[in-house]
Design an enzyme around this catalytic site. Structure first.
Site, short mmCIF file in Angstrom:
data_model
loop_
_atom_site.label_atom_id
_atom_site.label_comp_id
_atom_site.label_asym_id
_atom_site.label_seq_id
_atom_site.Cartn_x
_atom_site.Cartn_y
_atom_site.Cartn_z
N LYS A 258 -8.18 -3.99 0.34
CA LYS A 258 -8.09 -2.89 1.18
C LYS A 258 -9.65 -1.58 1.57
CE LYS A 258 -4.18 0.56 1.33
NZ LYS A 258 -5.22 2.13 1.96
N ARG A 263 -9.48 3.64 10.14
CA ARG A 263 -8.44 2.80 10.92
C ARG A 263 -8.91 2.75 12.50
NH1 ARG A 263 -3.02 0.61 9.54
NH2 ARG A 263 -2.47 -1.05 10.68
P1 ATP Z 1 -2.47 6.41 0.68
O1 ATP Z 1 -4.16 6.68 0.43
O2 ATP Z 1 -1.84 7.49 0.62
O3 ATP Z 1 -2.70 5.22 -0.16
P2 ATP Z 1 -3.63 5.13 2.52
O4 ATP Z 1 -5.25 6.18 3.36
O5 ATP Z 1 -4.37 4.16 1.98
O6 ATP Z 1 -2.98 6.14 1.82
P3 ATP Z 1 -2.08 3.99 4.72
O7 ATP Z 1 -1.53 4.04 5.65
O8 ATP Z 1 -0.72 3.79 2.96
O9 ATP Z 1 -3.48 4.77 4.48
O10 ATP Z 1 -2.71 2.63 4.33
C1 ATP Z 1 -2.62 1.97 4.93
C2 ATP Z 1 -4.21 1.55 6.01
O11 ATP Z 1 -5.63 0.97 5.03
C3 ATP Z 1 -4.30 1.78 7.57
O12 ATP Z 1 -4.27 2.45 8.32
C4 ATP Z 1 -5.71 0.74 7.23
O13 ATP Z 1 -6.53 2.10 7.69
C5 ATP Z 1 -6.44 0.26 5.99
N1 ATP Z 1 -6.43 -0.68 6.28
C6 ATP Z 1 -7.80 -0.94 4.62
N2 ATP Z 1 -7.56 -2.66 4.90
C7 ATP Z 1 -6.58 -3.19 5.75
C8 ATP Z 1 -6.47 -4.45 6.02
N3 ATP Z 1 -7.29 -5.50 5.45
N4 ATP Z 1 -5.03 -4.61 6.77
C9 ATP Z 1 -4.28 -3.49 7.02
N5 ATP Z 1 -5.12 -2.12 6.71
C10 ATP Z 1 -5.99 -1.97 5.90
#
Ligand code: ATP
Length: 575
Positions: A258, A263
């Site tokens: 992650k 994004r």
């Molecule tokens: P929080 O900080 O509250 O957990 P977040 O910023 O991680 O939120 P989310 O929407 O919950 O946001 O998590 C998904 C985000 O992780 C995606 O929008 C993307 O930007 C990011 N991401 C990073 N690596 C990946 C990956 N390998 N596949 C999909 N998403 C990814």
């Protein structure tokens, strides 16, 4: 009745009904009744008005008139002096009610006057949004005056509320969707609500969905993603342990880093490349380097890629956290300089469209194969996301700890045979990262500081949302940076972001339009009568400004209740 004579008072009746109840089901019934009529007698685009808009959601333009300009227009329409308007406004405190009062008082010569049609309101609002450049202000005022001059009290109230971008009838997207289903498919409401959600995620346009739904199931099923237009993305749910991840995603599953970046959905049609954020904003101009990388390395004529753009230090080649790269999203000038100081790497993790065909319904493994064929490993430029496929919890946990060690936020676990499912729904993708008390919230108010921080807005009221309403959960005054040189958003920058959004001022406190999203960490959350959510955060601190987040992404009141409940259970567990 002909199509173009539907009256704006019909909308007003619906707004009043929606405003009068907080119950979602009641709102849905009111909307459904109205949508039946709209499908027969109106234009599909008028459906935007129900959410206080005149354009589809993928469109960047907003009405968002300042209260000041709205006051000018009211004054001009009813021939009232600026000071008098300002005085009444201070007393009433609501620009919509102000318009209602003056429109209600005007002489009743309007007995024989024409009634305001929806068509007229819609077309003038669109024009107001479209006017730019020299003479824009007087042009806007003339268009608004034309409407207010014909409006009855309540009509004036809602016209003005729509203009300033605060309709305040509390209707969430999901409620509109369910109401369309109830209106047009009463016998298969639940099933069709899901289909409508899928169609809506593709089109990002209620008019398109409503029009297709009015024609029937077949037309609805034909809605597809459109190349070159921003689209809603797939979002994960959170898990706290790997067993749960496998239970949701099945075994084996794909596991990826992650990345702590930003994004970006990349749309490529030949040399026409566009980059969109998760809130559907076009950020192509801010990332010319990414555009070049795609041109150079991605050998496909038409493609839509889902990816994370990650910043790194050009000297040490270490990854930089999101805060660093968020400067690039905000920046409108000196882009080339910033490009050198804050270079980025593209980590591509999905492919949604490829040479003439949507891949959304294809299983993830198949999309990944296409991706690996399309995306080369070019260090510091572009690469496929780091991925393993495993059914072992042990292997997965090892990968997780390695990801954390190399500075990533955690891991994503993905179902191998799942389609690309837009939105945040339990099923095909989960995230796992170390627990932190942190919420994404929107700023709804602020206060000026004193001393060396005088003139700057330095403390902020933050809110969660529930069914389109924003509910305060606390006041936060720490976390931002004092100086430009430090990494991260400064108080000064935040002040600049908030000032144009101010809707009212009282002493040192201002209210602002909900737009600026921030991540806030806190020690705990408690029940509190001081804020309208009924909760307050203790020791809150802003960790990030999230220009990439949509209002839809912020925490809901239900999320907060869940957190409170979890903490309570955790406590009793301990003691
Ligand atoms: P929080 O900080 O509250 O957990 P977040 O910023 O991680 O939120 P989310 O929407 O919950 O946001 O998590 C998904 C985000 O992780 C995606 O929008 C993307 O930007 C990011 N991401 C990073 N690596 C990946 C990956 N390998 N596949 C999909 N998403 C990814």
């Amino acid at each position: 009745m002909g199509k173009n004579v539907m009256q704006y008072s019909d909308f007003v009746e619906v707004y009043e009904g929606l405003f009068a109840t907080t119950k979602r089901l009641e709102k849905e019934t009111i909307l459904a009744e109205f949508l039946k009529k709209l499908a027969k007698e109106g234009e599909p685009e008028w459906i935007y008005l129900l959410r206080g808009k005149v354009t589809p959601d993928y469109d960047d333009r907003i009405l968002g008139l300042s209260d000041k300009l709205a006051m000018k227009a009211i004054g001009k329409t009813f021939g009232i002096k600026d000071e008098e308007i300002a005085k009444r406004y201070r007393k009433i405190g609501d620009i919509g009610e102000l318009a209602e009062e003056f429109a209600g008082k005007k002489k009743q010569t309007s007995l024989f006057a024409k009634k305001l049609t929806v068509e007229k309101v819609f077309s003038n609002l669109r024009k107001v949004m479209g006017i730019e450049g020299k003479g824009a202000v007087s042009g806007k005022i003339a268009l608004i005056s034309e409407l207010l001059g014909q409006a009855e009290g309540k009509e004036a109230k809602y016209i003005v509320r729509t203009l300033v971008g605060q309709l305040r009838v509390g209707v969430a997207d999901a409620t509109v969707r369910d109401a369309i289903s109830e209106a047009l498919f009463p016998d298969e409401k639940q099933e069709m609500s899901k289909k409508l959600e899928i169609a809506y995620d593709m089109a990002n346009d209620f008019a398109v969905v409503f029009e297709a739904a009015s024609k029937g199931k077949g037309a609805l099923g034909k809605i597809d993603i459109v190349l070159g237009r921003p689209m809603n993305i797939m979002l994960p749910v959170k898990v706290t342990e790997i067993g749960e991840a496998f239970r949701i995603c099945g075994k084996p599953a794909a596991i990826e880093h992650k990345y702590d970046g930003f994004r970006v959905v990349i749309n490529k049609v030949g040399n026409d490349i566009k980059l969109f954020t998760r809130r559907l904003e076009n950020v192509t101009n801010q990332f010319p380097d990414v555009v070049q990388t795609i041109k150079k390395y991605v050998k496909a004529h038409e493609v839509i890629l889902d990816s994370e753009v990650v910043g790194y230090d050009p000297k040490t080649k270490k990854q930089r956290p999101f805060e660093a790269i968020s400067q690039r999203i905000k920046r409108k000038y000196d882009i080339e300089k910033l490009e050198k100081e804050l270079p980025v790497e593209e980590n591509v993790f999905d492919v949604i469209y490829y040479d003439g065909k949507s891949l959304m319904q294809e299983p993830f493994v198949k999309r990944r194969k296409v991706l690996e064929k399309l995306i080369p490993h070019e260090k510091w430029k572009i690469r496929p996301s780091m991925q393993i496929v495993t059914d072992s919890e042990e292997v997965a946990m090892k990968f997780y700890h390695e990801a954390l060690k190399s500075g990533e936020e955690g891991i994503m676990i993905k179902t191998l045979d799942a389609p690309y499912q837009q939105g945040r729904r339990v099923g095909y993708i989960v995230k796992m990262k170390p627990a932190a008390n942190d919420l994404d919230l929107v700023i709804t108010g602020a206060e000026y500081g004193s001393g060396k921080r005088g003139g700057m807005l330095t403390s902020y009221i933050v809110a969660c949302q529930q069914n389109g309403e924003y509910l305060d959960v606390g006041k936060v005054s720490s976390g931002l940076k004092e100086l430009e040189q430090e990494e991260g958003t400064t108080y000064d920058e935040m002040t600049k972001l908030l000032k144009p959004l101010i809707v009212s001022e009282k002493g040192k406190a201002v209210k602002v339009k909900p737009k600026i999203v921030v991540s806030v960490t806190y020690q705990n959350i408690q029940g509190s009568p001081s804020y309208d959510s009924g909760f307050a955060m203790r020791f809150p601190r802003i960790t990030q400004y999230r220009p990439d987040y949509h209002l839809k992404d912020i925490a809901t009141l239900d999320d907060i209740k869940t957190e409170v409940e979890k903490a309570r259970r955790g406590m009793s567990h301990l003691g």
